[in-house]
Write a protein that holds these residues in place. Structure first.
Motif, PDB file in Angstrom:
ATOM      1  N   LEU B 710      30.811  25.013  46.420  1.00  0.00           N
ATOM      2  CA  LEU B 710      31.393  26.181  45.754  1.00  0.00           C
ATOM      3  C   LEU B 710      30.518  26.616  44.587  1.00  0.00           C
ATOM      4  O   LEU B 710      30.252  27.806  44.386  1.00  0.00           O
ATOM      5  N   LEU B 711      30.070  25.601  43.822  1.00  0.00           N
ATOM      6  CA  LEU B 711      29.210  25.925  42.674  1.00  0.00           C
ATOM      7  C   LEU B 711      27.903  26.560  43.142  1.00  0.00           C
ATOM      8  O   LEU B 711      27.421  27.519  42.542  1.00  0.00           O
ATOM      9  N   ASP B 712      27.355  26.024  44.255  1.00  0.00           N
ATOM     10  CA  ASP B 712      26.124  26.616  44.795  1.00  0.00           C
ATOM     11  C   ASP B 712      26.357  28.059  45.182  1.00  0.00           C
ATOM     12  O   ASP B 712      25.570  28.950  44.879  1.00  0.00           O
ATOM     13  N   TRP B 713      27.466  28.252  45.895  1.00  0.00           N
ATOM     14  CA  TRP B 713      27.770  29.607  46.371  1.00  0.00           C
ATOM     15  C   TRP B 713      27.832  30.587  45.197  1.00  0.00           C
ATOM     16  O   TRP B 713      27.351  31.708  45.274  1.00  0.00           O
ATOM     17  N   ALA B 714      28.421  30.116  44.099  1.00  0.00           N
ATOM     18  CA  ALA B 714      28.594  30.990  42.946  1.00  0.00           C
ATOM     19  C   ALA B 714      27.412  30.919  41.990  1.00  0.00           C
ATOM     20  O   ALA B 714      27.491  31.412  40.871  1.00  0.00           O
ATOM     21  N   ASP B 715      26.327  30.292  42.450  1.00  0.00           N
ATOM     22  CA  ASP B 715      25.131  30.220  41.624  1.00  0.00           C
ATOM     23  C   ASP B 715      25.426  29.624  40.256  1.00  0.00           C
ATOM     24  O   ASP B 715      24.845  30.019  39.262  1.00  0.00           O
ATOM     25  N   ILE B 718      23.973  24.965  37.928  1.00  0.00           N
ATOM     26  CA  ILE B 718      23.208  24.544  36.746  1.00  0.00           C
ATOM     27  C   ILE B 718      24.071  24.635  35.497  1.00  0.00           C
ATOM     28  O   ILE B 718      24.104  23.724  34.671  1.00  0.00           O
ATOM     29  N   THR B 719      24.800  25.730  35.388  1.00  0.00           N
ATOM     30  CA  THR B 719      25.694  25.878  34.242  1.00  0.00           C
ATOM     31  C   THR B 719      26.690  24.718  34.189  1.00  0.00           C
ATOM     32  O   THR B 719      26.933  24.130  33.139  1.00  0.00           O
ATOM     33  N   TYR B 720      27.247  24.417  35.347  1.00  0.00           N
ATOM     34  CA  TYR B 720      28.244  23.353  35.390  1.00  0.00           C
ATOM     35  C   TYR B 720      27.645  22.034  34.945  1.00  0.00           C
ATOM     36  O   TYR B 720      28.187  21.326  34.095  1.00  0.00           O
ATOM     37  N   ARG B 721      26.480  21.722  35.536  1.00  0.00           N
ATOM     38  CA  ARG B 721      25.870  20.424  35.221  1.00  0.00           C
ATOM     39  C   ARG B 721      25.470  20.343  33.760  1.00  0.00           C
ATOM     40  O   ARG B 721      25.572  19.319  33.126  1.00  0.00           O
ATOM     41  N   ARG B 722      24.993  21.469  33.207  1.00  0.00           N
ATOM     42  CA  ARG B 722      24.621  21.456  31.806  1.00  0.00           C
ATOM     43  C   ARG B 722      25.851  21.141  30.950  1.00  0.00           C
ATOM     44  O   ARG B 722      25.778  20.440  29.959  1.00  0.00           O
ATOM     45  N   ARG B 723      26.994  21.648  31.372  1.00  0.00           N
ATOM     46  CA  ARG B 723      28.186  21.423  30.568  1.00  0.00           C
ATOM     47  C   ARG B 723      28.825  20.067  30.812  1.00  0.00           C
ATOM     48  O   ARG B 723      29.243  19.381  29.893  1.00  0.00           O
ATOM     49  N   VAL B 741      34.523  33.851  30.955  1.00  0.00           N
ATOM     50  CA  VAL B 741      34.049  35.233  30.838  1.00  0.00           C
ATOM     51  C   VAL B 741      32.538  35.310  30.713  1.00  0.00           C
ATOM     52  O   VAL B 741      31.931  36.348  30.985  1.00  0.00           O
ATOM     53  N   SER B 742      31.912  34.203  30.313  1.00  0.00           N
ATOM     54  CA  SER B 742      30.465  34.276  30.145  1.00  0.00           C
ATOM     55  C   SER B 742      29.729  34.067  31.469  1.00  0.00           C
ATOM     56  O   SER B 742      28.531  34.290  31.551  1.00  0.00           O
ATOM     57  N   ASN B 743      30.442  33.647  32.500  1.00  0.00           N
ATOM     58  CA  ASN B 743      29.790  33.437  33.793  1.00  0.00           C
ATOM     59  C   ASN B 743      29.858  34.697  34.640  1.00  0.00           C
ATOM     60  O   ASN B 743      30.938  35.096  35.063  1.00  0.00           O
ATOM     61  N   PRO B 744      28.720  35.342  34.903  1.00  0.00           N
ATOM     62  CA  PRO B 744      28.760  36.634  35.606  1.00  0.00           C
ATOM     63  C   PRO B 744      29.324  36.535  37.021  1.00  0.00           C
ATOM     64  O   PRO B 744      29.549  37.545  37.663  1.00  0.00           O
ATOM     65  N   ARG B 745      29.529  35.303  37.508  1.00  0.00           N
ATOM     66  CA  ARG B 745      30.128  35.197  38.830  1.00  0.00           C
ATOM     67  C   ARG B 745      31.580  34.715  38.759  1.00  0.00           C
ATOM     68  O   ARG B 745      32.152  34.329  39.773  1.00  0.00           O
ATOM     69  N   SER B 746      32.142  34.762  37.571  1.00  0.00           N
ATOM     70  CA  SER B 746      33.543  34.349  37.491  1.00  0.00           C
ATOM     71  C   SER B 746      34.465  35.550  37.670  1.00  0.00           C
ATOM     72  O   SER B 746      34.067  36.704  37.465  1.00  0.00           O
ATOM     73  N   LEU B 747      35.682  35.242  38.048  1.00  0.00           N
ATOM     74  CA  LEU B 747      36.685  36.290  38.232  1.00  0.00           C
ATOM     75  C   LEU B 747      36.960  37.019  36.914  1.00  0.00           C
ATOM     76  O   LEU B 747      37.073  38.236  36.870  1.00  0.00           O
ATOM     77  N   ALA B 748      37.012  36.254  35.830  1.00  0.00           N
ATOM     78  CA  ALA B 748      37.300  36.857  34.533  1.00  0.00           C
ATOM     79  C   ALA B 748      36.215  37.848  34.131  1.00  0.00           C
ATOM     80  O   ALA B 748      36.494  38.916  33.580  1.00  0.00           O
TER      81      ALA B 748
END
Lengths: 293, 842
Positions: B710-715, B718-723, B741-748
């Motif tokens: 899922l994380l790959d699909w949403a690109d 890296i963000t996830y792992r960094r956090r 909201v800061s993730n350009p591929r998030s619903l928010a």
């Protein structure tokens, strides 16, 4: 001389709302040497804010209007008061041979016949075709006096054709009407026009009304309670003669003339272009009352 | 002059024709001398490099000529020869004088036919030619004032006979095409021969274009500084749609289809997203009969009901005037000399190719006796009417034609076949000769007419072909008119990039265009999301054949199944059926039968983009052109995902899609059009996120494999792992993909950006909160208030219920938003102007 009060109501029911519709109407009876339209009123519900009246290319009155508000029903009503003085021509007296008419119509130098010549050529609804020519030639051979030829042609419509509202639609080609020998007034008028044109004789389409309830003792004519159609044929030296193939009649003051054109498309009483709407249901109610004087 | 010294030597035009390059002695004509040495000095490498550049420019700019042929569904790329047709200025000056007379005469003929009809009354024209003509439109009689100009753009097709004289083959006034192609040819030539063109002193096309615009704008019925001009197009399926959109873009006018326009209170309006905007002048590329279904051909879907009456009431000018196609009849060519005598008391300065109308007995006899060397043309163009080139007919065909002429002679014209002149073309490093024709253009200028110092030259495909036809596969040439240093005329020469100035009203976005941009955005995003899904699936299936973790492919597979098909059938309890899954992925990628497949989506993009071409920058358009080629890929023969084709196709598509999106971001003006495209993308992306997360979190076990996919699909890996380093946790993943909201591929992020974009649309001006904003706010708040941990808490059943409800409601809001946008902005109909005076109380 006869005076009539005519009420003509057309109701459109649309399946879905129509957002904008534009309409053209040929509903106002003509005023000519044969007939006077004494009053005319056109109304529509919903109302239109841009009704324009004009004379079209053929000299008929056209009304153009649009409905700019969403609607699912449109009612267009016209009321007119018309005095008709037309008298039936006596066909037996018109002895010009058909060949002579053909020749005059084909002669480019006869500019005096321009008004008739515009009704000499093919239109989509009244084509000139060999089959139609063959049908016309049965009556209109060169030596034949045109009056009796036309009388025979009218007679043939009465005897060989059957009035049948189920047999045709607005788009049925005249060739099919000729083959089926069935149709309505509009089909017969256009078939006779096309046959005349195919034989080199000018004829135009007439749209109008006939009396709803005949005087006691007279037969009720076909086409009452609706608009009616017939034709007018041009005979050089005599002018235009109105003929009703549906009723085998030479028209007189029983016919109320609304518009003349090349075919139905030129003078259809009400036409429109609508946006939205889906399927539509059209109801037409016509009453023609003779006014006692 | 030493022709033999360079590659241009050896050119041998056929004898018996006029050649544009060489005179009868085989020497270059005077106006060619400098130019031929310049061109001759370019070596073959230089030519080949330019040829490649030209092919690329044509491809990248999407220059096409659509041919209606069942076998050809793709628009045909434009053909431009690298050698121009070259004419000296003196020749064009002479033609201008001669053709001005002709344009003037045709205008008088139109004034007469649609006015007093003296030609008919005096017997100068057979009534058949007027009354039977489908181009004589009775509702247009008396439509214009008696002295009005019917023709604003006149085009003539010319040919040159062996003695060097020009002849008119036909007059084009109905919806004269070719000016756009001529401008575009010049643009291409100025790119591949910038220096040669400049040094040659070729006359510039710009002054003519400016004159045309000035004329058009001066036609506006009510005097205004900036009249609104629209160009009416039959739409993208029309054969010359490219040039219509090119012209509209370069003249700065809005390209409109019939459905963009509406008549209200006898005025023409364009439906734009900001309401309706009055149109003062309509340039039409639709044939007159199709322009108004109310008064003209009633089956027309291309026209605008009430248009004729808007002109009649003096509220609109249409150019060329409705009904002007009347003079295009080949029979007119036979009568023009007489008309010229009677209207102007002059003789025709440029002859027409000899034409005989068979409606006259003598003429018919002549035509039938000489039919072997004539062309037969229909008196009136219409369905089924075509021209015949008699020398090419078999004797049976000829007999048949003769019989038809005898049956209805008035429907046919005979025309002499002119020996078209030849001109050199560049072919495989050599000069070859081709027969050609030239289309030239004139516009009114003061009391006279001025002619474009150029034109669209078209030449036959094969060396000995005498027939020149674009339809039959002919090619085109730019026409250079070389300045005569001694000429007194003030014409300017061509420099730098042509053509000119663009003016554009920012608020004129037609509703239909907004609609198309919105859908372009949606299709682009849909394709991107699909490509990501399919790519993820390819990796999943191929990398882990037989592995248990393949089950995590199921939520992804669910996204690509055609409607009505359940992904469940692809797996047993604990094992994915590889062949079935593989077939599903291949179907979802290649199956053109399904409108949901990836390649179908690329086709939707192409089709939608075609409709808004004039709104996209050249560079943006180029990206789409590349995707076009991808959309033509075929399913691998092996039907296997192990073959690299599919993954490569998806990678290439993702590259092109992201470069398209990047281009839009970088280069597209932040206009309303851009907003609609972006809104479309955001809506589509929101839906994709909802569907996938719903499926993944509601119906499946969120093991590490699934979460990382899922994380790959949403690109967002890296963000996830960094956090969070490598600990995969469902609620953290949900937080990142849904609420951050800061993730350009998030619903928010989608919801917030949507709100910002929607705020800039015109509906905000209507005061109270519009349904569009209400829905957007509702979705935004729901997403903002969602807490991943509590959504995922509780028993299996409760959790599923909560997740399902959240995504279901969000999805439904987004769909409602799309519908509300369509109602507000794309309903090409519902908007009407209020005719009440503007008074405000309070």
């Amino acid at each position: 001389m006869q005076t009539y009060r005519i009420q003509h109501r057309t109701t459109y029911e649309y399946r879905y709302p129509v957002t904008i519709s534009h309409h053209a109407a040929h509903l106002k009876p003509l005023t000519s040497h044969e007939q006077t339209c004494q009053s005319f009123r056109l109304s529509m519900t919903p109302d239109s804010s841009d009704l324009v009246e004009r004379r079209d290319y053929f000299g008929n009155t056209t009304h153009l209007f649009s409905i700019q508000r969403a609607h699912q029903t449109l009612e267009v009503e016209s009321r007119s008061h018309v005095e008709v003085a037309a008298q039936a021509a006596n066909l037996a007296e018109i002895a010009t041979p058909c060949g002579e008419i053909r020749q005059a119509m084909a002669d480019p130098s006869r500019t005096d016949l321009l008004d008739a010549k515009q009704f000499l050529y093919t239109t989509e609804l009244t084509p000139t075709l060999p089959e139609l020519q063959a049908f016309g030639q049965r009556f209109l051979s060169d030596e034949q006096p045109v009056g009796s030829a036309l009388a025979a042609m009218l007679q043939a419509f009465r005897e060989e054709f059957e009035f049948d509202p189920e047999a045709t639609e607005i788009s049925t080609p005249v060739l099919e009407v000729l083959e089926k020998r069935r149709g309505v007034c509009q089909d017969f008028a256009q078939l006779m026009i096309a046959a005349l044109k195919s034989c080199g004789i000018a004829a135009c389409y007439a749209s109008g009304y006939i009396l709803t309830n005949p005087p006691p003792g007279q037969e009720r004519l076909i086409g009452a309670d609706a608009s009616h159609a017939w034709l007018s044929v041009h005979i050089p030296g005599h002018g235009w003669i109105d003929l009703d193939p549906t009723n085998n009649l030479v028209c007189s003051d029983q016919h109320i003339r609304v518009a003349y054109g090349r075919d139905y498309d030129d003078v259809s009483m009400l036409s429109g272009a609508v946006t939205g709407g889906g399927e539509q249901d059209i109801k037409v109610e016509v009453t023609v009352h003779p006014v006692e004087i | 002059m030493s022709l033999a010294n360079n590659w241009m030597g050896g050119y041998a035009p056929p004898s018996g024709f006029f050649d544009e390059f060489l005179d009868a002695e085989g020497q270059p004509r005077p106006h060619w001398q400098t130019l031929s040495s310049k061109l001759g000095s370019i070596d073959q490498d230089g030519w080949q490099r330019r040829e490649r550049q030209l092919v690329r420019l044509i491809h990248d700019n999407g220059i096409t000529y659509n041919v209606y042929r069942e076998s050809e569904t793709d628009p045909r790329p434009w053909n431009l020869d690298m050698l121009p047709l070259v004419l000296p200025q003196a020749e064009i000056d002479r033609l201008e004088t001669a053709l001005s007379q002709r344009a003037h005469l045709l205008n008088l003929v139109l004034q007469d036919v649609y006015g007093r009809q003296t030609m008919l009354q005096n017997g100068q024209i057979d009534p058949f030619l007027v009354f039977a003509s489908p181009s004589f439109l009775r509702p247009c009689h008396g439509l214009l004032p008696a002295r009005a100009r019917h023709i604003q753009l006149y085009a003539a097709d010319l040919t040159r006979s062996p003695d060097g004289n020009w002849w008119v083959l036909g007059d084009r006034v109905e919806a004269a095409s070719g000016l756009g192609y001529a401008m575009e040819n010049r643009m291409l030539m100025s790119r591949i021969f910038p220096k040669v063109l400049g040094d040659a002193n070729a006359l510039s096309l710009s002054p003519f274009i400016r004159q045309f615009c000035r004329n058009v704008e001066s036609l506006a019925p009510s005097r205004t500084d900036s009249p609104n001009v629209a160009m009416l197009t039959p739409g993208p399926r029309n054969e010359t749609y490219f040039e219509q959109s090119f012209l509209a873009r370069n003249l700065g006018y809005t390209l409109a289809e019939g459905s963009d326009l509406t008549v209200h209170n006898n005025r023409l309006y364009m439906k734009t997203i900001a309401g309706v905007q009055p149109i003062d002048v309509l340039l039409r590329r639709v044939d007159s009969s199709w322009c108004d279904p109310l008064e003209l051909r009633n089956e027309s879907l291309l026209g605008i009901p009430g248009l004729v009456n808007a002109v009649r009431q003096g509220n609109l000018v249409v150019a060329n005037a409705l009904g002007s196609g009347f003079v295009e009849s080949p029979a007119m060519l036979a009568f023009l000399p007489w008309f010229c005598r009677s209207f102007l008391g002059e003789s025709l300065e440029i002859p027409s190719v000899a034409t005989w109308w068979c409606g006259q007995p003598t003429e018919m006899k002549y035509v039938l006796e000489n039919i072997d060397r004539l062309a037969i043309k229909p008196t009136f163009y219409g369905p089924g009417a075509r021209s015949y080139f008699c020398p090419q007919l078999s004797s049976a065909e000829k007999q048949d034609l003769v019989a038809r002429i005898k049956a209805q002679p008035e429907l046919y014209c005979g025309q002499e076949i002119v020996s078209n002149a030849t001109t050199p073309v560049y072919e495989d490093g050599r000069l070859q000769s081709r027969h050609f024709q030239l289309r030239v253009f004139l516009v009114p200028d003061g009391n006279g007419w001025s002619m474009l110092p150029g034109g669209l030259a078209r030449h036959a495909e094969q060396k000995d072909d005498l027939i020149v036809s674009m339809q039959a596969g002919g090619e085109s040439k730019d026409t250079w008119v070389l300045r005569d240093p001694l000429s007194k005329s003030s014409r300017k020469t061509s420099r730098g990039s042509e053509p000119p100035s663009i003016r554009r009203n920012a608020n004129d976005l037609p509703s239909r265009t907004a609609d198309n941009l919105f859908w372009l955005g949606r299709y682009v995003e849909r394709a991107e999301s699909q490509a990501r899904l399919l790519r993820a699936l390819c990796h999943l299936l191929v990398d882990q054949i037989g592995g248990e973790s393949q089950l995590c492919a199921l939520p992804f597979l669910e996204q690509i199944m055609p409607p009505g098909d359940d992904a469940k059938r692809l797996a047993t309890e604990d094992q994915l059926d590889f062949p079935l899954a593989e077939a599903a992925v291949l179907d979802a990628t290649y199956d053109l039968e399904s409108s949901e497949s990836f390649l179908s989506n690329l086709t939707h993009i192409e089709r939608t983009a075609e409709r808004v071409k004039e709104r996209l920058s050249i560079d943006t358009w180029k990206r789409l052109q590349m995707m076009r080629d991808l959309a033509r890929r075929e399913r691998p023969q092996t039907n296997s995902l192990l073959e690299e084709d599919t993954i490569l196709l998806l990678e290439a598509s993702l590259d092109d899609l992201s470069s398209f999106i990047g281009n839009v971001a970088e280069n597209m003006t932040r206009s309303q059009g851009w907003r609609f495209l972006q809104i479309g993308r955001l809506i589509e992306r929101s839906l994709a996120i909802c569907f996938l997360l719903d499926s993944a979190f509601q119906r499946h076990r969120q093991d590490d494999d699934l979460l990382s996919k899922l994380l790959d699909w949403a690109d967002s890996s890296i963000t996830y792992r960094r956090r969070y380093l490598n600990t995969l946790n469902p609620s953290r993943v949900l937080d990142l993909l849904c609420c951050d909201v800061s993730n350009p591929r998030s619903l928010a992020f989608q919801a917030e950006t949507l709100r910002e974009l929607l705020a800039a649309l015109p509906h905000g001006n209507f005061g109270s909160r519009h349904p569009i904003d209400q829905i957007a706010l509702r979705a935004y708040s729901r997403i903002g208030l969602m807490e991943p941990a509590s959504l995922l808490a509780g028993g299996d059943k409760a959790r599923r219920g909560k997740i399902g409800a959240f995504f279901e409601k969000t999805r439904s809001d987004i769909m409602k938003l799309s519908t509300a946008l369509a109602q507000q902005y794309f309903a090409h109909t519902a908007r009407s102007v209020e005719s009440r005076p503007k008074t405000f109380i309070g």
